[in-house]
Design a protein around this motif. Structure first.
Motif, PDB file in Angstrom:
ATOM      1  N   UNK A  48       0.834  -1.197   0.000  1.00  0.00           N
ATOM      2  CA  UNK A  48       0.000   0.000   0.000  1.00  0.00           C
ATOM      3  C   UNK A  48       0.873   1.253   0.000  1.00  0.00           C
ATOM      4  N   UNK A  49       0.299   2.335  -0.482  1.00  0.00           N
ATOM      5  CA  UNK A  49       0.965   3.636  -0.371  1.00  0.00           C
ATOM      6  C   UNK A  49       0.657   4.248   0.989  1.00  0.00           C
ATOM      7  N   UNK A  50       1.621   4.988   1.530  1.00  0.00           N
ATOM      8  CA  UNK A  50       1.351   5.763   2.729  1.00  0.00           C
ATOM      9  C   UNK A  50       0.253   6.786   2.443  1.00  0.00           C
ATOM     10  N   UNK A  51      -0.542   7.140   3.443  1.00  0.00           N
ATOM     11  CA  UNK A  51      -1.627   8.106   3.219  1.00  0.00           C
ATOM     12  C   UNK A  51      -1.143   9.409   2.596  1.00  0.00           C
ATOM     13  N   UNK A  52       0.020   9.897   3.022  1.00  0.00           N
ATOM     14  CA  UNK A  52       0.539  11.138   2.467  1.00  0.00           C
ATOM     15  C   UNK A  52       0.863  11.023   0.994  1.00  0.00           C
ATOM     16  N   UNK A  53       1.485   9.907   0.605  1.00  0.00           N
ATOM     17  CA  UNK A  53       1.827   9.684  -0.798  1.00  0.00           C
ATOM     18  C   UNK A  53       0.571   9.478  -1.635  1.00  0.00           C
ATOM     19  N   UNK A  54      -0.389   8.748  -1.093  1.00  0.00           N
ATOM     20  CA  UNK A  54      -1.637   8.511  -1.811  1.00  0.00           C
ATOM     21  C   UNK A  54      -2.371   9.828  -2.060  1.00  0.00           C
TER      22      UNK A  54
END
Length: 237
Positions: A48-54
Motif C-alpha cells: 500500500x501507499x502511505x496516506x501522504x503519498x496517496x
C-alpha cells in the motif's frame, strides 16, 4: 543533445523502509525540441501507499494491482533513457528509488545507463535564490499552464518540467528555435540556411542618433556633476 525529462511517483519517502515506485514518466527532448516520444508506466509495488503519498498521486492499491512490476519494465525503461542526460526535479529523491528498484533485480545504478543527471531544482535555486522553486511555482513564474494538474502524475509532471526546463535554459546554448527538425533536415546546408535566417541585422546609428546620444550624456554629466558611467566606460575601452 538528448535530454530525458523524468519523474516518478512512489508509495512513500524512503526505499530503505520498503517503499516502491508506482509510476514512471519520461519525456524526450532532442536539440531543445520536445519530440513527442515518451515513456510511461504504472507499476504494482506489492504494498500500500502511505496516506501522504496517496494524497499526492491518488494511485490506489486496487488500481495498481494488475499493473506490471518494475522487473518487467526495466529493460524498456533503460533502453529509453540510454545515452541521454536525465533532467529531474529534486533528482536525489527519484534516483534513490530508481537505484533501489534496479538493485532489487540485480542491475547497475541508473547512472550507468545515461550520460549524466541534472537536478532542475538546483538549477532553479541558482537562478531564483530565496524564492519558491517547486514545479508549481516554476510553472507560474515561466507562464506554463498547470491548471489541469489536480494530482501529481509522473508523465504530466515530466511534460510540465520539460516546458519549464526549456524556459529556464533558453538562451544559454544558442538562439536556435525550440523545435526539432527531422534527420533529413540536419544537413550542413540546411543548418547554414537556418543560421542565416536567424542572423541578427546590425543597424548603425545615424548622425541624428549620435547627436541625441551626446546631448543625453551631457544631461547625465550635469546631474552627477562630473562624468557619467558611460563616459567612464568609453575611456576604459
Amino acid at each position: 543533445m538528448r535530454w530525458i525529462i523524468l519523474d516518478t511517483e512512489t508509495t512513500g519517502l524512503d526505499p530503505a523502509q520498503g517503499h516502491r515506485i508506482v509510476e514512471i514518466g519520461a519525456v524526450e527532448v532532442l536539440n531543445r525540441g520536445v519530440t513527442g516520444n515518451h515513456y510511461h508506466t504504472y507499476l504494482n509495488p506489492d504494498r500500500d501507499s502511505d496516506p501522504g503519498a496517496l494524497g499526492v498521486h491518488g494511485l490506489t492499491t486496487d488500481f495498481l494491482s494488475d499493473k506490471p512490476r518494475f522487473k518487467d519494465q526495466a529493460d524498456d525503461f533503460l533502453k529509453f533513457i540510454e545515452g541521454a542526460e536525465l533532467i529531474i526535479h529534486n533528482a536525489p529523491f527519484d534516483l534513490k528509488f530508481l537505484n533501489a528498484e534496479l538493485e532489487l533485480i540485480g542491475r547497475n545504478p541508473v547512472t550507468d545507463f545515461c550520460s549524466g543527471v541534472t537536478d532542475s531544482l538546483v538549477h532553479a535555486k541558482t537562478l531564483h535564490p530565496g524564492k519558491r522553486n517547486s514545479l508549481d511555482a516554476l510553472c507560474e513564474r515561466y507562464g506554463v499552464s498547470n491548471a489541469h494538474r489536480a494530482l501529481h502524475g509522473a508523465l504530466l509532471d515530466s511534460r510540465l518540467l520539460a516546458e519549464v526546463w526549456l524556459a529556464m535554459t533558453r538562451g544559454q546554448d544558442s538562439l536556435m528555435i525550440d523545435t526539432y527538425d527531422a534527420p533529413e533536415a540536419e544537413s550542413a546546408e540546411a543548418r547554414g540556411q537556418l543560421q542565416d535566417a536567424l542572423s541578427l541585422p546590425v543597424i548603425l546609428p545615424s548622425a541624428e542618433d549620435l547627436l541625441a546620444h551626446e546631448e543625453y550624456l551631457a544631461t547625465l554629466d550635469k546631474s552627477v556633476k562630473g562624468s557619467c558611467l558611460w563616459r567612464q566606460y568609453e575611456t576604459t575601452k
